[in-house]
Design a protein around this motif. Structure first.
Motif, PDB file in Angstrom:
ATOM      1  N   ASN A  45       9.884  -4.623   8.469  1.00 55.40           N
ATOM      2  CA  ASN A  45       9.823  -6.088   8.400  1.00 55.40           C
ATOM      3  C   ASN A  45       9.444  -6.559   7.004  1.00 55.40           C
ATOM      4  O   ASN A  45      10.013  -7.535   6.496  1.00 55.40           O
ATOM      5  CB  ASN A  45       8.846  -6.639   9.440  1.00 55.40           C
ATOM      6  CG  ASN A  45       9.383  -6.538  10.848  1.00 55.40           C
ATOM      7  OD1 ASN A  45      10.585  -6.422  11.065  1.00 55.40           O
ATOM      8  ND2 ASN A  45       8.489  -6.572  11.819  1.00 55.40           N
ATOM      9  N   GLU A  46       8.487  -5.888   6.363  1.00 54.27           N
ATOM     10  CA  GLU A  46       8.078  -6.260   5.001  1.00 54.27           C
ATOM     11  C   GLU A  46       9.234  -6.062   4.012  1.00 54.27           C
ATOM     12  O   GLU A  46       9.499  -6.928   3.170  1.00 54.27           O
ATOM     13  CB  GLU A  46       6.882  -5.431   4.554  1.00 54.27           C
ATOM     14  CG  GLU A  46       5.580  -5.819   5.213  1.00 54.27           C
ATOM     15  CD  GLU A  46       4.416  -4.961   4.742  1.00 54.27           C
ATOM     16  OE1 GLU A  46       4.436  -4.478   3.597  1.00 54.27           O
ATOM     17  OE2 GLU A  46       3.471  -4.773   5.534  1.00 54.27           O
ATOM     18  N   GLY A  82       0.792  -1.225   0.000  1.00 55.01           N
ATOM     19  CA  GLY A  82       0.000   0.000   0.000  1.00 55.01           C
ATOM     20  C   GLY A  82       0.823   1.275   0.000  1.00 55.01           C
ATOM     21  O   GLY A  82       0.274   2.373   0.060  1.00 55.01           O
ATOM     22  N   GLU A  83       2.148   1.154  -0.069  1.00 59.39           N
ATOM     23  CA  GLU A  83       3.034   2.326  -0.044  1.00 59.39           C
ATOM     24  C   GLU A  83       3.803   2.407  -1.353  1.00 59.39           C
ATOM     25  O   GLU A  83       3.997   1.408  -2.043  1.00 59.39           O
ATOM     26  CB  GLU A  83       4.037   2.218   1.114  1.00 59.39           C
ATOM     27  CG  GLU A  83       3.416   2.218   2.482  1.00 59.39           C
ATOM     28  CD  GLU A  83       2.959   3.591   2.926  1.00 59.39           C
ATOM     29  OE1 GLU A  83       3.534   4.605   2.479  1.00 59.39           O
ATOM     30  OE2 GLU A  83       2.013   3.658   3.734  1.00 59.39           O
ATOM     31  N   SER A  84       4.247   3.609  -1.659  1.00 61.70           N
ATOM     32  CA  SER A  84       5.131   3.771  -2.814  1.00 61.70           C
ATOM     33  C   SER A  84       6.569   3.820  -2.309  1.00 61.70           C
ATOM     34  O   SER A  84       6.814   3.982  -1.119  1.00 61.70           O
ATOM     35  CB  SER A  84       4.777   5.050  -3.581  1.00 61.70           C
ATOM     36  OG  SER A  84       4.852   6.165  -2.728  1.00 61.70           O
ATOM     37  N   TYR A  99       5.465   7.088  10.503  1.00 60.88           N
ATOM     38  CA  TYR A  99       6.584   6.172  10.676  1.00 60.88           C
ATOM     39  C   TYR A  99       7.444   6.494  11.897  1.00 60.88           C
ATOM     40  O   TYR A  99       8.089   5.614  12.453  1.00 60.88           O
ATOM     41  CB  TYR A  99       7.479   6.164   9.433  1.00 60.88           C
ATOM     42  CG  TYR A  99       6.823   5.499   8.263  1.00 60.88           C
ATOM     43  CD1 TYR A  99       6.765   4.121   8.166  1.00 60.88           C
ATOM     44  CD2 TYR A  99       6.237   6.251   7.249  1.00 60.88           C
ATOM     45  CE1 TYR A  99       6.147   3.501   7.090  1.00 60.88           C
ATOM     46  CE2 TYR A  99       5.622   5.634   6.170  1.00 60.88           C
ATOM     47  CZ  TYR A  99       5.583   4.265   6.102  1.00 60.88           C
ATOM     48  OH  TYR A  99       4.979   3.656   5.046  1.00 60.88           O
ATOM     49  N   ILE A 100       7.495   7.769  12.268  1.00 61.23           N
ATOM     50  CA  ILE A 100       8.333   8.211  13.375  1.00 61.23           C
ATOM     51  C   ILE A 100       7.477   8.976  14.363  1.00 61.23           C
ATOM     52  O   ILE A 100       6.576   9.717  13.976  1.00 61.23           O
ATOM     53  CB  ILE A 100       9.491   9.120  12.871  1.00 61.23           C
ATOM     54  CG1 ILE A 100      10.479   8.297  12.040  1.00 61.23           C
ATOM     55  CG2 ILE A 100      10.211   9.795  14.038  1.00 61.23           C
ATOM     56  CD1 ILE A 100      11.612   9.114  11.449  1.00 61.23           C
ATOM     57  N   THR A 146       7.522   3.873  15.035  1.00 61.66           N
ATOM     58  CA  THR A 146       6.137   3.522  15.362  1.00 61.66           C
ATOM     59  C   THR A 146       5.895   2.067  14.954  1.00 61.66           C
ATOM     60  O   THR A 146       6.731   1.442  14.283  1.00 61.66           O
ATOM     61  CB  THR A 146       5.151   4.420  14.590  1.00 61.66           C
ATOM     62  OG1 THR A 146       5.327   4.177  13.186  1.00 61.66           O
ATOM     63  CG2 THR A 146       5.356   5.896  14.910  1.00 61.66           C
ATOM     64  N   GLY A 147       4.744   1.566  15.327  1.00 55.61           N
ATOM     65  CA  GLY A 147       4.365   0.224  14.887  1.00 55.61           C
ATOM     66  C   GLY A 147       4.315   0.131  13.374  1.00 55.61           C
ATOM     67  O   GLY A 147       4.706  -0.886  12.789  1.00 55.61           O
ATOM     68  N   LYS A 148       3.851   1.205  12.737  1.00 51.38           N
ATOM     69  CA  LYS A 148       3.794   1.236  11.265  1.00 51.38           C
ATOM     70  C   LYS A 148       5.196   1.091  10.683  1.00 51.38           C
ATOM     71  O   LYS A 148       5.390   0.387   9.692  1.00 51.38           O
ATOM     72  CB  LYS A 148       3.146   2.542  10.796  1.00 51.38           C
ATOM     73  CG  LYS A 148       3.008   2.654   9.301  1.00 51.38           C
ATOM     74  CD  LYS A 148       2.301   3.936   8.898  1.00 51.38           C
ATOM     75  CE  LYS A 148       2.151   4.054   7.395  1.00 51.38           C
ATOM     76  NZ  LYS A 148       1.434   5.270   6.993  1.00 51.38           N
ATOM     77  N   MET A 149       6.183   1.758  11.308  1.00 54.56           N
ATOM     78  CA  MET A 149       7.552   1.645  10.811  1.00 54.56           C
ATOM     79  C   MET A 149       8.068   0.228  10.974  1.00 54.56           C
ATOM     80  O   MET A 149       8.669  -0.327  10.047  1.00 54.56           O
ATOM     81  CB  MET A 149       8.515   2.598  11.519  1.00 54.56           C
ATOM     82  CG  MET A 149       9.919   2.514  10.914  1.00 54.56           C
ATOM     83  SD  MET A 149      11.292   2.933  11.982  1.00 54.56           S
ATOM     84  CE  MET A 149      11.239   4.680  11.984  1.00 54.56           C
TER      85      MET A 149
END
Length: 152
Positions: free
Chosen positions: A108-109, A33-35, A82-83, A100-103
């Protein structure tokens, strides 16, 4: 590979490291979902992930970037989730950067996609070549850490 004259070793090492850096950057898949993010943002993300609590000034010093440029990158990465900026409990003037958890999920991905790519390529090489590459990792880390020390 034939033995190179000693003055060629640094040149060849520089070439291979830059090539690996470029190829790994191109091979990594962005998180779902990110570029793809600019390399400067990726470097900030990787550093904050490896050193939670680091300051903008410390990021700038470590990455040898201008503090105002790092501040802009951190603002973008904070806005994108992300931060996280946190005030230091002991010194309210000091702001720490934390992943953050998102980061963590995104890193990991990305790491998973790179791990798959490298594993696949190592399996395509001869067992001897793969073993030599793996055996060189500790020495390459020592080289990187020594090069990162402040110059006298």
């Amino acid at each position: 590979m034939s033995e190179l004259p000693s003055q060629e070793h640094p040149v060849q090492l520089i070439r291979v490291i830059w090539t690996l850096h470029r190829v790994l950057n191109q091979r990594q898949s962005p998180p779902i979902g990110e570029s793809r993010r600019p390399l400067a943002q990726v470097e900030v993300l990787r550093l904050v992930e490896s050193q939670p609590g680091i300051s903008v000034r410390e990021v700038a010093t470590t990455l040898r970037m201008q503090p105002n440029n790092v501040s802009t990158l951190v603002t973008q990465l904070t806005r994108d989730g992300y931060i996280e900026r946190r005030t230091n409990p002991q010194d309210k003037r000091y702001v720490e950067l934390h992943p953050t958890g998102k980061m963590h999920t995104a890193i990991n991905e990305v790491n998973e996609s790179l791990n798959e790519a490298i594993t696949e390529v190592l399996e395509q090489l001869s067992p001897e070549a793969s073993q030599r590459i793996i055996a060189a990792i500790p020495d390459l880390w020592e080289l990187a850490q020594t090069l990162a020390r402040p110059q006298k």
